[in-house]
Scaffold this active site. Sequence first.
Site, PDB file in Angstrom:
ATOM      1  N   GLN A  97      -5.277  -1.883   9.191  1.00 49.48           N
ATOM      2  CA  GLN A  97      -5.113  -3.221   8.658  1.00 49.48           C
ATOM      3  C   GLN A  97      -5.585  -4.215   9.482  1.00 49.48           C
ATOM      4  O   GLN A  97      -5.126  -4.266  10.757  1.00 49.48           O
ATOM      5  CB  GLN A  97      -3.620  -3.552   8.464  1.00 49.48           C
ATOM      6  CG  GLN A  97      -2.906  -4.762   7.700  1.00 49.48           C
ATOM      7  CD  GLN A  97      -3.523  -4.853   6.510  1.00 49.48           C
ATOM      8  OE1 GLN A  97      -3.440  -3.683   5.644  1.00 49.48           O
ATOM      9  NE2 GLN A  97      -3.941  -5.884   5.899  1.00 49.48           N
ATOM     10  N   ASP A 151     -11.376   1.991   3.120  1.00 46.81           N
ATOM     11  CA  ASP A 151     -11.548   0.592   3.309  1.00 46.81           C
ATOM     12  C   ASP A 151     -13.172   0.255   2.628  1.00 46.81           C
ATOM     13  O   ASP A 151     -13.420  -0.985   2.204  1.00 46.81           O
ATOM     14  CB  ASP A 151     -11.035  -0.152   4.267  1.00 46.81           C
ATOM     15  CG  ASP A 151      -9.790  -0.957   4.240  1.00 46.81           C
ATOM     16  OD1 ASP A 151      -9.458  -1.212   3.279  1.00 46.81           O
ATOM     17  OD2 ASP A 151      -9.274  -1.439   5.182  1.00 46.81           O
ATOM     18  N   LYS A 175       0.863  -1.074  -0.027  1.00 46.09           N
ATOM     19  CA  LYS A 175      -0.146   0.087   0.001  1.00 46.09           C
ATOM     20  C   LYS A 175       0.969   1.291  -0.097  1.00 46.09           C
ATOM     21  O   LYS A 175       0.503   2.327  -0.763  1.00 46.09           O
ATOM     22  CB  LYS A 175      -1.126   0.029   1.236  1.00 46.09           C
ATOM     23  CG  LYS A 175      -1.921  -0.898   1.051  1.00 46.09           C
ATOM     24  CD  LYS A 175      -2.736  -1.549   2.411  1.00 46.09           C
ATOM     25  CE  LYS A 175      -3.790  -2.509   2.049  1.00 46.09           C
ATOM     26  NZ  LYS A 175      -4.557  -3.121   3.318  1.00 46.09           N
TER      27      LYS A 175
END
Length: 333
Positions: free
Chosen positions: A150, A173, A106
């Site tokens: 995460q 997300d 990322k």
Amino acid sequence: KRSICISTSGLRGCFDRNGHDHAGTAQKACGLQHRCRGKRKDHRAFLKAERMAVMTKIIDGKAISMQIKEEIKKEAASLKEQGKNVTLAVIQVGDNPASCVYVRNKKKGCEYIGIGSLSYELKEETTQEELLSLIRELNAREDVNGILVQLPLPAHIDEDTVIREIDPKKDVDGFHPQSVGALCIGQPGFVSCTPAGIIELLKRSGVSLEGKECVILGRSNIVGKPMALLMLRENATVTIAHSRTKNLAEVTKRADILIVAIGKPKMITREYVKEGAVVIDVGINRDQNNKLCGDVDFDDVAPLCSAITPVPGGVGPMTIAMLLNNCMESVRK
């Protein structure tokens, strides 16, 4: 009664400009020939399988994700010229090896397209309150456009509580209940990256969605459920199947588009797939030889399909591309 042999020399790694894998065709056809030798009806089946294999399109997620990144890169450069900067904050708790790889990719993605990234690598013993406090701080920062925590988190931290703490306007997300609710009722909002990436894969590969029968195998909050909502948005007819579905093969064989996200290595074989279907494999597993594989038995299923995603190199690269797109979306709004 004649035996038939097709030479694979000169075909290895051969793809035409439409993405058709002719090397795989010949190799699979030769394997079938050995089982069919001397039987006329099996000979016909062999020739049919060969023709079908020639038509199978391998959907290249790496190439399509790079197209998207290049588009976003130009947009990010244009925003910079206007004095607008985009920044993604990534929080990782603990040192889960897979999470470390994802976070690193990322960061590389942000660097490639020219947006900023902030990295917070917290110790495994970080308390839930400490994590929530950091999220509140990032929520309040005007220079942070997107926040990503995460997953998975250590067992002592409740993932749902953490997700709900993220400002929905920065939920790149697409996991926040407000984002999911917006998707459900057709309102604007962030969409979970993997399902959004699959829609892009299909559209950019020329697969028509409207009116198609789509079966989604898997009902997770991250893939299965949002995937169903996105396919409904595209006017597909959607069925969600799962581990408790009766006569599963009968259900999946109805699919014009079969999307598989069940987390079981090579579970889906040709018995589950109808001729000419498009198969999207979301799974990422290790087989008995420790090689990466999907939830679909690629070698067995590919000759039946009109198009299929490989593992690796199919859905995976799209997830990060769509995360970066969501970061840009936070500024477009």
